[in-house]
Design an enzyme around this catalytic site. Structure first.
Site, PDB file in Angstrom:
ATOM      1  N   LYS A   1       0.693  -1.147   0.073  1.00 50.30           N
ATOM      2  CA  LYS A   1       0.010   0.227  -0.008  1.00 50.30           C
ATOM      3  C   LYS A   1       0.822   1.128  -0.129  1.00 50.30           C
ATOM      4  CE  LYS A   1      -3.893  -2.266   0.483  1.00 50.30           C
ATOM      5  NZ  LYS A   1      -4.903  -2.110  -0.456  1.00 50.30           N
TER       6      LYS A   1
ATOM      7  N   HIS B   1      -7.792 -12.853  -8.377  1.00 45.65           N
ATOM      8  CA  HIS B   1      -8.302 -11.695  -7.554  1.00 45.65           C
ATOM      9  C   HIS B   1      -9.702 -11.633  -8.145  1.00 45.65           C
ATOM     10  CE1 HIS B   1      -8.739  -7.956  -5.697  1.00 45.65           C
ATOM     11  NE2 HIS B   1      -7.706  -8.006  -4.915  1.00 45.65           N
TER      12      HIS B   1
END
Length: 459
Positions: free
Chosen positions: A166, A287
């Site tokens: 992140k 995903h």
């Protein structure tokens, strides 16, 4: 036009259909629009999903009628509709005769989603007979292959400690690789976040070179193997293959430490099958970004997250994100654990059907979305085991002492659960875990009342 005399056979028994082995069975929650009867609408749904249309056509013959999809059970009060689809309806490859998931979707959840007499219809489960199941690829790799690389027991190797770098976008190549190195000093596995690829500010080739170097350095410093899941998602089959080949070449001797991430919902079955067939020696990381548009309980059309997971195992996903079952930030609940069991077990019960996988390799649940060291024990208690890949972004890099300490706190939380030791008690002798309580005080107060006094007494 009422087509129930042709496309409904309520005398058929589900057990007989399963024993016959020639039908894919699908269970839906369906509501007709006002003014339409339930059986009439269900029959129209089955017709539109198979051999029919809104009128009788002159080209229909006896063979055509023999492959009609049939409504075999309805419960208008509960809005439940079950349909049996003959396996002959589904398209197969001309190159090898294998099954296609896109054909399954086209029939079972295709035009029927836009019918004018249907208020809503959502698939909640499906059953695949042996003759059709054997035509799907299934996984070539799963968590056992990761455990092998990590040097663990390949039958019960436990949680793979992972993260998502992140922020998901905005890092240039060197800061991204530096974050990877930091986490790898304490953890096992790093994944690209789903939008990370070849942005102009972070060219894929430059980023991958630096990440491969960061992996080597982390392995040298820790003496432990590390894993990376690289995003090869693309519209174009050739682009996916080009990315994959470049990544494997760049990682070199560590190529078997690399998984390939594909955004399977937004790119569709073709991308998953491309990755599965072009790179069978890599862990295929499915995903599911975007899936909530149809799988959310707020959406009354499409299919559920359970159905998505089951389809992923058929296609060959090595692992798929399954949410956090109510223990993280994403939509979900504790009962979602049946999704994980359907992915991992040789035979498992779904909401409507029991599926025997006939030796098809298991798919690994990937747990992510608001998890940290304090939330893991409750999650594992609910699931009943810890053989998952767990990826914490904020749960690692939100740790007060940084990503390495965050990774270690996740590992220590897993160790405490495996040992059956209360988390606060374990934290007394494990600094990174203790600091996780200070890093996530709202969770600490919620799940471990009195933790401050207990940790202070230990100090």
């Amino acid at each position: 036009m009422d087509q129930s005399n042709r496309y409904a056979r309520l005398d058929l028994k589900e057990a007989d259909l399963i024993a016959g082995g020639r039908h894919v069975l699908c269970a839906y929650v369906m509501k007709p629009k006002a003014g339409y009867g339930y059986l009439e609408t269900a029959a129209h749904f089955a017709a539109e999903s198979s051999t029919g249309t809104n009128v009788e056509v002159s080209t229909t013959d006896d063979f055509t009628r023999g492959v009609d999809a049939l409504v075999y059970e309805i419960d208008p009060e509960k809005e439940i509709m079950k349909i049996a689809y003959p396996v002959e309806l589904f398209d197969r490859n001309i190159i090898d005769g294998r099954a296609m998931l896109c054909s399954f979707l086209t029939l079972t959840i295709g035009n029927n989603q836009g019918m004018g007499d249907v208020e809503y219809a959502k698939m909640h489960d499906f059953y695949v007979p042996p003759c059709y199941l054997r035509l799907f690829d299934g996984p070539s790799m799963n968590i056992a292959d990761m455990w092998r690389v990590l040097g663990r027991d390949v039958r019960n190797g436990g949680m793979v400690v992972g993260t998502i770098i992140k922020p998901k976008l905005g890092l240039r190549p060197k800061p991204f690789a530096d974050a990877c190195h930091e986490f790898w000093l304490g953890g096992d596995f790093i994944k690209n976040d789903e939008p990370q690829g070849n942005q102009t500010f972070a060219p894929l080739k430059e980023t991958i070179r630096l990440v491969a170097d960061a992996m080597k350095r982390a392995q040298d410093e820790t003496g432990e193997a590390k894993l990376f899941s690289a995003n090869i998602t693309a519209d174009d089959h050739y682009e996916m293959v080009a990315r994959g080949e470049y990544i494997l070449e760049t990682f070199g001797e560590n190529a078997d430490h690399v998984a390939f991430l594909v955004d399977g919902y937004v790119t569709g079955p073709a991308a998953i099958t491309t990755a599965r067939r072009q790179f069978p020696r890599q862990f295929l990381h499915y995903h599911r970004a975007g899936h909530g548009a149809v799988t959310s309980p707020q959406s009354m059309r499409g299919y559920t997250a359970f159905v998505l997971s089951k389809m992923a195992r058929l296609q060959g996903a090595s692992g798929i994100h399954t949410g956090t079952m109510g223990y993280g930030k994403m939509e979900g609940e504790a009962a979602d654990k049946i999704m994980a069991y359907m992915l991992t077990d040789e035979a498992a019960e779904g909401p409507f059907y029991r599926q025997d996988w006939l030796g098809l390799k298991a798919t690994t649940p990937i747990i992510s979305g608001g998890m940290n060291a304090l939330r893991l024990p409750g999650f594992f208690d609910n699931l009943g085991h810890s053989n998952v890949i767990q990826t914490s972004g904020g749960g690692a890099f939100g740790h007060l002492d940084g990503g390495t300490a965050g990774a270690k706190s996740l590992r220590q939380s897993h160790e405490a659960w495996m040992a059956g030791v209360d988390l606060v008690t374990y934290a007394r002798e494990h600094r990174e875990l203790a600091r996780a309580f200070e890093s996530f005080p709202a969770d600490a107060d919620k799940f471990y009342p009195g933790w401050r006094d207990r940790l202070q007494r230990a100090a």
